[in-house]
Structure formats: C-alpha cells, structure tokens
Design a protein around this motif. Structure first.
Motif, PDB file in Angstrom:
ATOM      1  N   LEU A  84      -4.163   0.633  -1.236  1.00 15.91           N
ATOM      2  CA  LEU A  84      -3.924  -0.696  -0.682  1.00 15.91           C
ATOM      3  C   LEU A  84      -4.297  -1.734  -1.723  1.00 15.91           C
ATOM      4  O   LEU A  84      -5.372  -1.664  -2.326  1.00 15.91           O
ATOM      5  N   GLY A  98       0.836  -1.193   0.000  1.00 11.12           N
ATOM      6  CA  GLY A  98       0.000   0.000   0.000  1.00 11.12           C
ATOM      7  C   GLY A  98       0.865   1.234   0.000  1.00 11.12           C
ATOM      8  O   GLY A  98       2.096   1.167  -0.047  1.00 11.12           O
ATOM      9  N   THR A 108      -3.897   5.766   5.502  1.00  9.82           N
ATOM     10  CA  THR A 108      -4.336   4.825   4.471  1.00  9.82           C
ATOM     11  C   THR A 108      -4.838   5.550   3.228  1.00  9.82           C
ATOM     12  O   THR A 108      -5.791   6.326   3.291  1.00  9.82           O
TER      13      THR A 108
END
Length: 501
Positions: free
Chosen positions: A307, A295, A304
C-alpha cells in the motif's frame, strides 16, 4: 499466530453504543451491541437447523448487513461461510456447490430465481422473507469464546482472470493479520466511516475496508452495489472518511460530470487495488487533491500486501508502495534467485495473512508454494532504489517478441497517456516473424483518431513493444472486482486495425 476472542462480543464490550452497520437502502442501523446480539441469535438459528462446526453455509446475495451477521454467526458456531458469486450462471454455481457441499443456502430475494435452480437437497432461506423474525426468535448462542487462528472462517472462490476458480481458505488468523496490515497502512480509527459496496464474494467486499473497520470499531455504510451518483453524494455530504475502490470505480468517478465540482476533502484516505491504477487516472485525482494510494494484494494474501501512502501517491505515481508490517516479500527470477532493484521478477510472499491453501486441492496448494514456504504469486514487480514497488503485470502475461521481453502494463500505461484512450488491455498473439506481438484492445473517446494510436506508442516505446494490432472495443470481459479477464481476449484474432506496420 494468535487466536481471536469472539470479535463481536469484545467490540460490544468496548463500544456497545457505537454504530457498526448502516443499511443505506432502509436507513436501518446496528450498534455493536446489536450486531453481537443478532450474530449470536443467528448462530442459534444455524444450530437449530442442524449446522455443526466445520459445516459449510452458503450465501448468495447483494451487499446487506445481514451478510455480516451471518459471517459472525458462523464464527460463533465454528461453521464455514461460503459467499457465492451472483454473477455466475446457475450451471457454474452448481459446480461450486458440489465442490464446497454446503448444508444450507441463504439468498436475497433478488437472487431467488437462481437459488431455486440449485441442487434441491440444500435447504434455502430467503433473507428478505422472515429472516429477521426467525433470528430474533432464537436465544443468543455463543458456542465458543475463542476463534482459533488456524481454523477456516470462510471460503472465497477466486474470480479467475486466467482460469478456473479455486476456493481460497480464509482463517481467523488471516483476518487479524489483514486488520493489522490495513490499520497501520491507512491509520484506521473508530471515528472512521467507510462504504461497503464491492461484491461480498470478493475479498475486497469483506476485507477492504469493512471487516478491519468493524474490528476497529468504526462505522460501515452498506449499499447493494456501486453507483457513481450515490457515491459522490456520500462523499459530498462528508459521510465517508476512508474509501477503497478498484480502478474501474475510480474511472467511473473521474468521468462523472460532477467529479470536477464535488468536494472530495471529506475522504482522508483513498485506496485502490484489484488491478494496477493507470498513471493518467491517478494524476486526475491528484489534481483534485485526492491522493489515491495504490496497493496490491490478492485473495491468497488476506488481501493487504502493498500500500502506498499519500506522499508516495504524488511522488511515486504508479507505485504500489511498500510491503506492510506483517508481510515479507522477495522478487525472484525463473530460478528463484533474488533480483536487484530495478529488475523485473516474480513476487514471492510470506506472512501471517497468507492463506494456508485451497479447499480440498492439495496439488494446487503444493504448486502455489516454494519448498521453503514462499507463496508464488505469479505477479511481476520491480523495486526502485527507494524501496517502492511497481507492478509489471502477470508472469503469464509477459511475452517475448523477437527475443525481447514485453510487459503489457508498460504498454498499457503508454497508451493511456493518449488523450482519446479510456481503457486498454494488451495481450500477446502469435506472429510468424517475431514469435509473439502485442494486440491492444482499446476503449476510446468518441471522435478519437485511431490511426494515431500506433504513432503515439512509437513516440514513447521501443519498436518491439508497440502493439502490432489494435482492436476497438465497447467494453471488456471482467471479473466481479472489475478486473479485465485477459485470458478471454486471447481468442483468434478479431477484426482489428493493423496500425503498427
């Protein structure tokens, strides 16, 4: 953006008896009801010490459940936690302290000597000397039931692979957005168990996967740091179901004598970030049936952002996958124009997990965003025709040799296909003929024929991409997350091997 309700109170209501945190050093554990109670009492302690909403509370410690007690205590009171980098010398920490101006400093016994050298006007509390008793003596305090999405929860000083660190603002809304992105990306569930071992002053130590899993109601095992033997024991015993590591961690696991015989099947999702996972290393895990989902993100994105999934980890080796559900991305040229699939460009990002900026640095904040609000990441990527993205290094790392663009990641991946190469970092150095040429800093296996490195590159790369200089190293300067600090390699040319002529 949505506000949050008191997370530990909500989790204690939903699953009071489930285990939230396990201290692997002592075998002590906290249920969600226990975590909420301790965080509320710690908030009472902070208030009794004069801490008010908006004040900064610094913490200098290795991984331990008490860190997360403090994190949630700050949320309950409305103050701001500042994790300090225990790898910094005191001289650097003094600068960080002057920047964030904490009212209080918590530290572990292992960092007591460093804490004692920091400014004397900041009271210090030792987490290993009566902290539990002091917390237990206070009545639970929950000063606010709602945690506003735009309020700052904690500050994270960037690890600084290219320059001086800045404090990234982390809001409650970012935490929720990262939870959504990661939960759907790896299908987190309350039945999951993860390991917390990456440094807590780094976004991965808090957010991958610990904080999202605590929001989901899962179990977090906490150990002070990384140890390959201990991690392989936990994996073999089936105690971990989701695992996040940086490439340096995966490299150590793959090189461990027990890697070939340890049953990896208990981990249902493997994830990697912090730096590109080299293709050869990814294939070593695929060969063992472990599909490491590479990722990409950054401190400023929650973290995040991209991914991969298990199918892509095998079919799209080297890919960072696709942008997650609360992210929008663009790949642009130097003029900010979108480039077509297949072409390398700078990654720009928007989304609920993107930071509003840097602590008390309006100029740096303004420079980080385009006029219409896109975060300029400085990362180079390309998109293939199937919508999968691939890293191509940092914008500042790309160099021009004889009029041709050279992307160090491509050269590094080629070198890592050499059986004797363990790790490599390619940087640009001045050259009187070509303007710039590549200099490869290489860790090799004992007995490696170093004269073969350039020949190997010539078989795989265009001539202008082949490094002009090869420098053998025992290790690299690194950030706390294990990233190689390439700016520290760009010194005057060391004693190297000119193998490319």
């Amino acid at each position: 953006m949505w506000d949050l309700f008191d997370l530990t109170a909500q989790r204690a209501r939903l699953s009071p008896d489930r285990v939230a945190l396990v201290d692997l050093t002592t075998s002590d554990s906290l249920t969600y009801a226990g975590l909420d109670d301790r965080a509320a009492r710690a908030a009472g302690l902070l208030a009794a010490l004069g801490i008010e909403p908006g004040d900064r509370v610094a913490v200098l410690c290795r991984n331990r459940p008490a860190f997360f007690v403090l994190l949630f205590a700050c949320a309950k009171l409305g103050c701001i936690l500042v994790p300090l980098n225990w790898r910094m010398p005191a001289a650097e920490l003094i600068g960080v302290m002057a920047d964030c101006q904490p009212r209080l400093l918590f530290h572990g016994a292992e960092d007591g000597a460093t804490a004692a050298t920091l400014p004397g006007d900041v009271p210090c509390l030792n987490l290993d000397d009566g902290f539990d008793a002091r917390v237990g003596a206070h009545r639970p305090l929950s000063a606010r039931d709602v945690w506003p999405a735009d309020d700052v929860w904690y500050l994270l000083y960037t690890s600084g692979t290219t320059g001086e660190p800045k404090a990234v603002l982390y809001t409650y809304g970012m935490a929720m957005a990262n939870y959504v992105n990661l939960r759907q990306g790896v299908d987190l569930a309350e039945s999951d168990r993860t390991l917390n071992y990456l440094p807590l002053f780094h976004t991965a130590g808090i957010n991958l996967h610990t904080l999202p899993l605590l929001m989901a109601g899962g179990e977090v095992l906490v150990r002070p740091g990384f140890d390959a033997d201990a991690v392989l024991d936990l994996i073999a015993d089936g105690r971990i179901t989701t695992f996040f590591g940086v490439p340096a961690v995966y490299r150590q696991l793959a090189m461990h004598p027990r890697f070939a015989t340890t049953d990896l099947g208990g981990v249902r999702r493997w994830a990697c970030g912090g730096a590109p996972l080299e293709d050869a290393l990814a294939r070593r895990f695929v060969d063992r049936g472990a599909y490491v989902c590479n990722g990409m993100g950054m401190t400023e994105t929650g973290p995040t952002l991209f991914l991969n999934d298990p199918a892509g980890a095998e079919a799209k080796v080297g890919s960072i996958g696709k942008p997650q559900i609360l992210c929008r991305v663009r790949v642009v040229d130097a003029q900010g124009r979108d480039v077509p699939p297949g072409q390398v460009g700078e990654l720009w990002v928007k989304g609920a997990a993107v930071t509003p900026g840097y602590w008390r640095q309006p100029a740096a904040t303004a420079a980080a965003f385009s006029d219409d609000g896109w975060l300029r990441t400085g990362d180079l990527v390309r998109q293939d025709d199937d919508g999968f993205y691939y890293p191509a290094g940092r914008l500042k790392e790309m160099f021009i040799s004889g009029g041709e663009n050279v992307y160090p990641v491509e050269v590094e991946n080629a070198l890592l296909r050499h059986p004797g190469v363990v790790e490599v970092a390619v940087v640009a150095v001045p050259d009187a003929v070509w303007g710039e040429v590549g200099q490869a800093h290489v860790r090799v296996q004992p007995g490696t024929d170093v004269e073969s490195l350039a020949r190997h590159c010539r078989a795989l790369l265009a001539g202008y991409k082949v490094p002009r200089h090869f420098v053998l190293v025992d290790d690299f300067p690194r950030t706390a997350a294990g990233k190689i600090q390439k700016h520290r390699l760009r010194a005057p040319l060391p004693q190297g091997l000119d193998l490319a002529s």
